[in-house]
Write a protein that holds these residues in place. Structure first.
Motif, short mmCIF file in Angstrom:
data_model
loop_
_atom_site.label_atom_id
_atom_site.label_comp_id
_atom_site.label_asym_id
_atom_site.label_seq_id
_atom_site.Cartn_x
_atom_site.Cartn_y
_atom_site.Cartn_z
N LEU A 133 0.82 -1.21 0.00
CA LEU A 133 0.00 0.00 0.00
C LEU A 133 0.86 1.27 0.00
N GLU A 134 1.99 1.25 0.71
CA GLU A 134 2.91 2.39 0.64
C GLU A 134 3.46 2.55 -0.77
N TYR A 135 3.79 1.45 -1.41
CA TYR A 135 4.31 1.50 -2.77
C TYR A 135 3.26 2.07 -3.72
N LEU A 136 2.02 1.60 -3.59
CA LEU A 136 0.93 2.12 -4.42
C LEU A 136 0.73 3.62 -4.18
N ARG A 137 0.77 4.00 -2.92
CA ARG A 137 0.60 5.42 -2.57
C ARG A 137 1.71 6.26 -3.17
N THR A 138 2.89 5.70 -3.32
CA THR A 138 4.03 6.43 -3.87
C THR A 138 3.85 6.71 -5.36
N TYR A 139 3.17 5.82 -6.08
CA TYR A 139 3.11 5.95 -7.53
C TYR A 139 1.71 6.14 -8.12
N LEU A 140 0.69 5.73 -7.43
CA LEU A 140 -0.68 5.80 -7.97
C LEU A 140 -1.15 7.25 -8.05
N PHE A 141 -1.81 7.61 -9.13
CA PHE A 141 -2.35 8.96 -9.34
C PHE A 141 -1.28 10.03 -9.17
N SER A 142 -0.16 9.85 -9.76
CA SER A 142 1.04 10.70 -9.73
C SER A 142 1.79 10.61 -8.40
N GLY A 143 1.25 9.90 -7.44
CA GLY A 143 1.98 9.53 -6.24
C GLY A 143 2.09 10.57 -5.16
N PHE A 144 2.33 10.06 -3.96
CA PHE A 144 2.61 10.88 -2.78
C PHE A 144 3.67 10.12 -1.98
N PRO A 145 4.94 10.28 -2.37
CA PRO A 145 6.01 9.49 -1.75
C PRO A 145 6.49 10.02 -0.40
N TRP A 146 5.85 11.03 0.13
CA TRP A 146 6.25 11.58 1.42
C TRP A 146 5.62 10.79 2.55
N CYS A 147 6.22 10.87 3.68
CA CYS A 147 5.65 10.35 4.93
C CYS A 147 5.52 8.83 4.95
#
Length: 189
Positions: A133-147
């Motif tokens: 889920l962290e990996y998906l959050r990093t890249y999905l929908f342009s991503g949010f790799p912070w936090c």
């Protein structure tokens, strides 16, 4: 009366545990500098969902995530105001929308955790769910790799050395592995 229905006091207790988990997760990140809290921050959430259906677990995880992200990325309001020239109302709205989106990942983690409870592979599955889920959050929908959770250990040189081999996701995996291990050994019914 249905068996999965909970008394108002247990719903309140579970909500407080989810709230505690969200606050502990935030405190583990800078500027709190309490990185050691990350090693136990997910235990209250796991405790709150231990007897929940996957739907209830999703709601509790979503709530924990919402508390976590609203208190962790509060700076979005300042950034949107200063560099985006947005009114404070739009800044707060941006923070709320982003926090709601990011909370979905914590909700999904909790629903998955509830669905594999008492599995002999729970100790490995929960950290794997978190990292995916962290990996998906990093890249999905342009991503949010912070936090990402592994970032909490940036001052712990012996731990952070693992990032050379496994990246920040390896550190996140290890943190959730310890949380899950402690939960299964200390808090299991």
């Amino acid at each position: 009366m249905r068996l999965d229905r909970k008394s108002p006091s247990s719903v309140f207790e579970n909500t407080l545990l989810a709230l505690l988990s969200g606050v502990l997760l935030t405190a583990a990140f800078p500027p709190g500098h309490l990185s050691f809290l990350s090693w136990v921050a997910v235990i209250p959430l796991l405790l709150s969902i231990r007897n929940s259906s996957w739907k209830s677990a999703f709601r509790l995880g979503f709530f924990a995530g919402l508390i976590h992200y609203l208190t962790l990325i509060y700076w979005i309001v300042v950034v949107l105001g200063r560099y985006g020239n947005l009114n404070i109302i739009f800044g707060v709205l941006g923070l709320l929308l982003l926090s709601l989106y990011l909370s979905l990942y914590t909700g999904v983690f909790s629903a998955l955790a509830a669905s594999v409870r008492h599995s002999p592979f729970e100790l490995i599955l929960l950290p794997a769910f978190w990292v995916v889920l962290e990996y998906l959050r990093t890249y999905l929908f342009s991503g949010f790799p912070w936090c990402l959770l592994g970032y909490t250990q940036y001052k712990m040189l012996p731990i952070i050395q693992v990032a050379d081999l496994f990246g920040v996701y390896g550190i996140s995996f290890f943190i959730i592995l310890i949380n899950t291990f402690l939960f299964t050994r200390l808090c299991r019914d």
